[in-house]
Design a protein around this motif. Structure first.
Motif, PDB file in Angstrom:
ATOM      1  N   CYS A  10      -5.142   4.656   2.925  1.00 39.68           N
ATOM      2  CA  CYS A  10      -5.313   5.430   1.694  1.00 39.68           C
ATOM      3  C   CYS A  10      -6.504   6.379   1.830  1.00 39.68           C
ATOM      4  O   CYS A  10      -6.468   7.516   1.378  1.00 39.68           O
ATOM      5  CB  CYS A  10      -5.487   4.499   0.497  1.00 39.68           C
ATOM      6  SG  CYS A  10      -3.939   3.670   0.051  1.00 39.68           S
ATOM      7  N   CYS A  25      -4.799   1.191  -4.301  1.00 40.97           N
ATOM      8  CA  CYS A  25      -5.165   0.547  -3.040  1.00 40.97           C
ATOM      9  C   CYS A  25      -6.359   1.278  -2.432  1.00 40.97           C
ATOM     10  O   CYS A  25      -6.466   2.497  -2.540  1.00 40.97           O
ATOM     11  CB  CYS A  25      -3.962   0.596  -2.098  1.00 40.97           C
ATOM     12  SG  CYS A  25      -4.322  -0.039  -0.458  1.00 40.97           S
ATOM     13  N   CYS A  51       0.856  -1.196   0.000  1.00 35.86           N
ATOM     14  CA  CYS A  51       0.000   0.000   0.000  1.00 35.86           C
ATOM     15  C   CYS A  51       0.890   1.243   0.000  1.00 35.86           C
ATOM     16  O   CYS A  51       1.783   1.371   0.831  1.00 35.86           O
ATOM     17  CB  CYS A  51      -0.884  -0.016   1.244  1.00 35.86           C
ATOM     18  SG  CYS A  51      -1.554   1.618   1.631  1.00 35.86           S
ATOM     19  N   PRO A  52       0.628   2.180  -0.908  1.00 35.64           N
ATOM     20  CA  PRO A  52       1.494   3.361  -0.988  1.00 35.64           C
ATOM     21  C   PRO A  52       1.354   4.302   0.210  1.00 35.64           C
ATOM     22  O   PRO A  52       2.209   5.160   0.407  1.00 35.64           O
ATOM     23  CB  PRO A  52       1.028   4.055  -2.270  1.00 35.64           C
ATOM     24  CG  PRO A  52      -0.386   3.600  -2.461  1.00 35.64           C
ATOM     25  CD  PRO A  52      -0.424   2.192  -1.931  1.00 35.64           C
ATOM     26  N   CYS A  96      -7.444   0.916   0.965  1.00 32.41           N
ATOM     27  CA  CYS A  96      -7.431   0.625   2.402  1.00 32.41           C
ATOM     28  C   CYS A  96      -7.732   1.877   3.233  1.00 32.41           C
ATOM     29  O   CYS A  96      -7.865   2.972   2.690  1.00 32.41           O
ATOM     30  CB  CYS A  96      -6.084   0.034   2.811  1.00 32.41           C
ATOM     31  SG  CYS A  96      -4.800   1.272   2.977  1.00 32.41           S
TER      32      CYS A  96
HETATM   33 ZN    ZN Z   1      -3.714   1.557   0.949  1.00 32.09          ZN
END
Ligand code: ZN
Ligand code: GLA
Length: 684
Positions: free
Chosen positions: A160, A155, A115-116, A157
């Protein structure tokens, strides 16, 4: 002092020696020598090897390999290894795992799985990049850096989502602004608290079945796409800065995927942070050559004409299509030169030695499972390696000059395909490729530019499907045309602003004064339907009737001349092609999607009207480009055809660099032949 310049067109590719016993390493060095390989990309997927647990780092294998490569005259493109996080990390810190558009948290597995916006990912990626830079800052093999790999996964999540809200606050300042930009009175979406905003996933705004690329609120999704590209850019910069802290003059890049047109990343926004642009390209055997050509031109364009790297291509087969045929003899070499011809200063492969296990064990490699040099692919690689060695630094940093540019824009691409428009068959890349092809087939050299570029260096700017008009763009185009430029744009242009809100008052809205038209209706045709474009009077060789399809618009001239009209349907006789003389220039509008023949003739006329001549007169299968430096011109001639072709190279003797021979006059080209002719700039 280590030189950070490419001494020649670099030749090599991804090398994963950690997958093999050390006994093989020396044999690899021998084979690299034979193949003329002088660069190896190391450490792309070795995070778990380099960091077996949270506290332990070990780089002995890498030390040994860097030394060995150096001793054998091979430079290193050093991966930062962050493209696949270690399994222990996922177990201990599940926030590194991505969440898919349909709301499922992934388990540990595959690669490109981080995840970035995961604090864990960012923290450990930064540490790793810094440790590598500290360790290898003075290593003589180190030429450049390869951050992560094929960055860009989306992503959905909670990290994010939170970061998205922060990004939105920075962009809009207030919820009033945001509500306006997103048009939230539609379907009762008014937001009163930033915390109410959720990601536009398949569970929220997605239109059907978890698909998050077609959503009910295009403005939200557009911002999410921007945010995701920015999130990854932040991750890249975290590693970039960690490297630069130890090596201020390091060359740092990352390899762009998607054959150079990867939708999730706005390359123009990334480009200032790349010390050199780099792309991976995996065409199929039947992929048209203009497909690659366009992507190389775009890759050159993102850094305003600077040379780029061909970071990965397969020397032979790929392994991930349903059917994976071999590259035919001569094609790898020819296509490698095509990249160089369009501005690449490296030719690199995935990969140097073929894996023995897992997903890519049947992917092409310079060294096959047989393990020796007696294979067709190896021999072809070695021939190219020798040629590039002989060329030395001649071509490096030479530039391409063009009087024609295509305006390309990622936001526009995202917005126009987010749904709700005239046809889902309307694809931005297809339209851009179509305009490109009409020029490519006739041997016109083309640059790619962005909305911030200086348009005035071009006689002709093509902006197909310019749906989104960013602030200031309309007046910039007006000035460009007013001072003598020719602008070409097409149907479904000038419709929205940068948040995907329609500009009221009649299409093409902000472009209406410049184009001198009002578009009353936009009609869509099914793929098997067509209409026709009928010339009012001949325009050079453009005369009579041509077919068109996809979209047809009902256009009213408001100062523009009608050059062609529709032949059928209820709008028969209304304008299909218009030209508006504006200041010293002209603004053209195609109200439909015309056939290729029409496109070729039309664009040729426009070029001729400004005295732009093709690079040569020959068949479309013969590709020609010119790179220049220091008063010298390198004319690349590439025969993509399976048969013989002819080209005239002028009456003076020209040196051909690959054969070392001298050529003149009309030349017969062998199937797949490449020539690089050296001559003074401007010679023909
Ligand atoms: Zn994420
Ligand atoms: C991408 C990746 C490589 C490899 C190749 C295979 O380009 O960057 O690691 O997986 O695909 O085609």
């Amino acid at each position: 002092m280590i030189s950070r310049k490419f001494p020649k067109v670099m030749y090599g590719g991804d090398y994963n020696p950690e997958q093999f016993p050390k006994e093989i390493w020396d044999e690899d060095m021998r084979l690299f020598q034979l193949a003329g390989i002088d660069i190896a990309t190391l450490n792309v997927f070795s995070w778990s090897l380099n960091q077996p647990d949270e506290a332990t780092y070990r780089f002995e294998w890498l030390d040994e390999m860097m030394d060995k490569l150096h001793a054998n005259g091979v430079s290193v493109c050093l991966g930062t290894s962050t493209a696949a996080h270690p399994a222990w990390m996922a177990r201990k810190y599940p926030d590194v795992l991505t969440v898919t558009a349909d709301g499922k948290r992934r388990k540990y597995g595959r690669r490109h799985n981080s995840c970035p916006n995961s604090p864990t990912f960012r923290h450990y990626a930064k540490l790793m990049a810094g440790k590598l830079a500290e360790r290898y800052r003075d290593h003589p093999a180190l030429l450049l850096w390869h951050v992560n790999n094929e960055i860009g996964i989306r992503c959905y999540c909670e990290h994010c989502e939170k970061a998205f809200r922060v990004w939105l606050k920075r962009r809009y300042g207030t919820l009033e602004q945001l509500n306006q930009a997103w048009y939230t009175r539609f379907w009762g979406h008014t937001f009163y608290d930033w915390e109410e905003i959720v990601l536009p996933s398949g569970l929220s705004e997605g239109l059907s079945g978890g698909n998050a690329d077609q959503t009910a609120f295009q403005g939200i999704t557009l911002d999410f796409f921007r945010f995701n590209s920015d999130s990854w850019l932040e991750c890249y910069l975290i590693e970039y800065n960690a490297i630069k802290e130890f090596i201020p003059d390091a060359i740092v890049t990352t390899n762009f995927q998607g054959n150079g047109t990867y939708k999730p990343l706005d390359y123009f926004k990334w480009a200032p942070h790349l010390d050199i642009a780099a792309l991976d390209i995996y065409p199929e055997n039947h992929t048209p050559e203009s497909y690659m050509a366009m992507r190389y031109d775009l890759m050159r364009g993102i850094k305003d004409g600077a040379p780029f790297m061909l970071m990965e291509q397969s020397p032979g087969v790929i392994n991930w299509k349903p059917v994976n045929p071999q590259k035919r003899p001569g094609v790898m070499r020819l296509r490698s030169y095509q990249a160089v011809a369009r501005g690449a200063d490296s030719v690199m492969f995935f990969q140097l030695r073929r894996s023995l296990g897992a997903y890519e064990k049947f992917h092409g490699a310079v060294i096959d499972h047989a393990g020796h040099e007696h294979t067709r692919v190896f021999k072809e690689c070695a021939q190219l390696g020798q040629e590039l060695r002989q060329l030395g630094s001649k071509l490096n940093d030479s530039r391409i000059k063009s009087r024609i540019a295509i305006l390309f824009d990622w936001d526009n691409w995202w917005a126009v395909e987010l749904g709700g428009g005239p046809s889902t068959h309307l694809k931005y890349l297809d339209q851009v490729q179509k305009y490109y092809d009409a020029l490519y087939d006739q041997h016109y050299q083309v640059d790619f530019i962005h909305v911030g570029s200086d348009f005035t260096q071009y006689d002709l700017v093509l902006a197909p499907l310019l749906y989104m008009i960013k602030p200031g763009l309309a007046s910039k185009l007006e000035q460009y045309v007013e001072s003598g430029g020719i602008l070409v744009t097409t149907f479904f242009s000038g419709i929205v602003n940068e948040t995907d809100l329609v500009t009221p008052g009649g299409y093409p809205c902000e472009l209406r004064p410049l184009l001198g038209i009002w578009v009353e209706e936009i009609d869509a045709l099914f793929p098997d339907q067509s209409n026709s474009v009928v010339m009012e009077q001949p325009l050079g060789s453009l005369e009579g009737t041509y077919s068109c399809g996809l979209v047809c618009e009902v256009v009213h001239p408001e100062g523009a001349d009608t050059i062609a009209v529709f032949g059928g349907d209820y709008y028969a006789g209304s304008p299909a092609l218009t030209r508006h003389r504006y200041g010293k220039g002209e603004a053209w509008y195609a109200a439909t999607d015309p056939c290729n023949e029409f496109m070729r003739q039309w664009l040729k006329q426009l070029c001729e009207s400004r005295g732009i001549v093709p690079l040569c007169e020959t068949e479309p299968e013969v590709e020609v480009t010119i790179r220049e430096k220091e008063g010298v011109q390198f004319t690349f001639v590439m025969n993509h055809s399976d048969g013989y072709s002819f080209i005239s190279v002028g009456e003076d003797d020209r040196k051909e660099l690959l054969s070392g021979s001298t050529v003149r006059g009309s030349i017969q080209l062998e199937p797949k032949q490449v020539m690089i002719l050296e001559m003074p700039v401007g010679a023909r």
